[in-house]
Scaffold this motif. Structure first.
Motif, PDB file in Angstrom:
ATOM      1  N   ASP A   1       0.761  10.790  -6.458  1.00  0.00           N
ATOM      2  CA  ASP A   1       1.906   9.986  -6.052  1.00  0.00           C
ATOM      3  C   ASP A   1       2.826  10.832  -5.192  1.00  0.00           C
ATOM      4  O   ASP A   1       2.830  12.050  -5.274  1.00  0.00           O
ATOM      5  CB  ASP A   1       2.636   9.361  -7.247  1.00  0.00           C
ATOM      6  CG  ASP A   1       3.369  10.371  -8.100  1.00  0.00           C
ATOM      7  OD1 ASP A   1       2.927  11.526  -8.171  1.00  0.00           O
ATOM      8  OD2 ASP A   1       4.397  10.005  -8.703  1.00  0.00           O
ATOM      9  N   VAL A   2       3.549  10.177  -4.311  1.00  0.00           N
ATOM     10  CA  VAL A   2       4.490  10.850  -3.412  1.00  0.00           C
ATOM     11  C   VAL A   2       5.889  10.453  -3.864  1.00  0.00           C
ATOM     12  O   VAL A   2       6.189   9.263  -3.994  1.00  0.00           O
ATOM     13  CB  VAL A   2       4.257  10.447  -1.945  1.00  0.00           C
ATOM     14  CG1 VAL A   2       5.284  11.110  -1.037  1.00  0.00           C
ATOM     15  CG2 VAL A   2       2.844  10.810  -1.510  1.00  0.00           C
TER      16      VAL A   2
ATOM     17  N   SER B   1       7.693  10.526   3.595  1.00  0.00           N
ATOM     18  CA  SER B   1       7.028  10.037   2.391  1.00  0.00           C
ATOM     19  C   SER B   1       5.926   9.034   2.747  1.00  0.00           C
ATOM     20  O   SER B   1       4.797   9.127   2.246  1.00  0.00           O
ATOM     21  CB  SER B   1       8.064   9.391   1.459  1.00  0.00           C
ATOM     22  OG  SER B   1       7.446   8.838   0.327  1.00  0.00           O
ATOM     23  N   ASP B   2       6.241   8.091   3.610  1.00  0.00           N
ATOM     24  CA  ASP B   2       5.245   7.099   4.038  1.00  0.00           C
ATOM     25  C   ASP B   2       4.081   7.766   4.769  1.00  0.00           C
ATOM     26  O   ASP B   2       2.919   7.400   4.564  1.00  0.00           O
ATOM     27  CB  ASP B   2       5.894   6.053   4.944  1.00  0.00           C
ATOM     28  CG  ASP B   2       6.907   5.177   4.213  1.00  0.00           C
ATOM     29  OD1 ASP B   2       6.924   5.169   2.958  1.00  0.00           O
ATOM     30  OD2 ASP B   2       7.708   4.522   4.907  1.00  0.00           O
TER      31      ASP B   2
ATOM     32  N   THR C   1       1.775   9.451   2.260  1.00  0.00           N
ATOM     33  CA  THR C   1       0.945   8.458   1.574  1.00  0.00           C
ATOM     34  C   THR C   1      -0.212   8.016   2.466  1.00  0.00           C
ATOM     35  O   THR C   1      -1.352   7.924   2.013  1.00  0.00           O
ATOM     36  CB  THR C   1       1.798   7.248   1.139  1.00  0.00           C
ATOM     37  OG1 THR C   1       2.839   7.706   0.264  1.00  0.00           O
ATOM     38  CG2 THR C   1       0.958   6.203   0.428  1.00  0.00           C
ATOM     39  N   ARG C   2       0.068   7.763   3.741  1.00  0.00           N
ATOM     40  CA  ARG C   2      -1.009   7.384   4.673  1.00  0.00           C
ATOM     41  C   ARG C   2      -2.025   8.519   4.821  1.00  0.00           C
ATOM     42  O   ARG C   2      -3.236   8.277   4.869  1.00  0.00           O
ATOM     43  CB  ARG C   2      -0.434   6.995   6.029  1.00  0.00           C
ATOM     44  CG  ARG C   2       0.203   5.620   6.054  1.00  0.00           C
ATOM     45  CD  ARG C   2       0.545   5.155   7.464  1.00  0.00           C
ATOM     46  NE  ARG C   2       1.484   6.033   8.140  1.00  0.00           N
ATOM     47  CZ  ARG C   2       2.811   5.974   8.025  1.00  0.00           C
ATOM     48  NH1 ARG C   2       3.365   5.073   7.241  1.00  0.00           N
ATOM     49  NH2 ARG C   2       3.589   6.805   8.681  1.00  0.00           N
TER      50      ARG C   2
ATOM     51  N   PRO D   1      -4.029   8.287  -2.434  1.00  0.00           N
ATOM     52  CA  PRO D   1      -2.752   7.791  -2.949  1.00  0.00           C
ATOM     53  C   PRO D   1      -2.944   7.120  -4.306  1.00  0.00           C
ATOM     54  O   PRO D   1      -3.941   6.432  -4.522  1.00  0.00           O
ATOM     55  CB  PRO D   1      -2.295   6.775  -1.903  1.00  0.00           C
ATOM     56  CG  PRO D   1      -3.351   6.664  -0.890  1.00  0.00           C
ATOM     57  CD  PRO D   1      -4.458   7.598  -1.227  1.00  0.00           C
TER      58      PRO D   1
ATOM     59  N   GLU E   1      -2.470   4.424  -7.160  1.00  0.00           N
ATOM     60  CA  GLU E   1      -2.321   2.971  -7.094  1.00  0.00           C
ATOM     61  C   GLU E   1      -2.179   2.408  -8.499  1.00  0.00           C
ATOM     62  O   GLU E   1      -2.826   2.881  -9.429  1.00  0.00           O
ATOM     63  CB  GLU E   1      -3.556   2.332  -6.448  1.00  0.00           C
ATOM     64  CG  GLU E   1      -3.829   2.786  -5.042  1.00  0.00           C
ATOM     65  CD  GLU E   1      -5.157   2.255  -4.519  1.00  0.00           C
ATOM     66  OE1 GLU E   1      -5.989   1.790  -5.326  1.00  0.00           O
ATOM     67  OE2 GLU E   1      -5.359   2.325  -3.309  1.00  0.00           O
TER      68      GLU E   1
ATOM     69  N   THR F   1      -1.717   9.637 -12.455  1.00  0.00           N
ATOM     70  CA  THR F   1      -1.775  10.490 -11.275  1.00  0.00           C
ATOM     71  C   THR F   1      -2.133  11.923 -11.592  1.00  0.00           C
ATOM     72  O   THR F   1      -3.033  12.483 -11.016  1.00  0.00           O
ATOM     73  CB  THR F   1      -0.455  10.458 -10.497  1.00  0.00           C
ATOM     74  OG1 THR F   1       0.571  10.947 -11.319  1.00  0.00           O
ATOM     75  CG2 THR F   1      -0.159   9.067 -10.014  1.00  0.00           C
TER      76      THR F   1
END
Length: 122
Positions: free
Chosen positions: A22-23, A36-37, A40-41, A51, A53, A58
């Motif tokens: 997780d970020v 952050s986005d 995740t990508r 990532p 889910e 995690t």
């Protein structure tokens, strides 16, 4: 041709065999959220990580420490790779920091994820 086949084989590692991450961040400003986005990508195309889910346990987190600090067209960042422990303790596996250009945030995130992958042991 062989190189393309090997590349495709690495990219097709089942998600279940990649470790969920997780970020998180300790700030909610726009530039920190963009990083952050992007992290995740980048986890989506990593070889050994993915990532987190839904119901994933995690076990690993990428934590953006503080606000990402803008400096003109660049920004400074600090990101820790953390393995949560018992009783709210955590083990830092890696600490990464540096400076990136805003227009290269995706490349910067991919570099951070690559460094994190090298620190993760099976």
């Amino acid at each position: 041709m062989l190189a393309l086949l090997l590349l495709a084989a690495n990219a097709s590692v089942p998600a279940a065999e990649r470790r969920p991450v997780d970020v998180r961040s300790t700030s909610d400003d726009a530039l920190t959220q963009r990083l952050s986005d992007a992290l995740t990508r980048s986890l989506g195309s990593a070889k050994r990580l993915r990532p987190a889910e839904g119901d994933d346990k995690t076990g690993l987190s990428l934590v953006i420490l503080g606000s990402v600090t803008p400096k003109g067209d660049r920004f400074d960042y600090m990101v820790d790779l953390v393995k949560p422990g018992d009783n709210l303790s955590s083990q830092r596996l890696a600490s990464m920091s540096g400076t990136c250009r805003e227009e290269q945030i995706a490349r910067c995130a991919a570099d951070i994820v690559s460094k994190a992958e090298r620190k993760v042991k099976d």
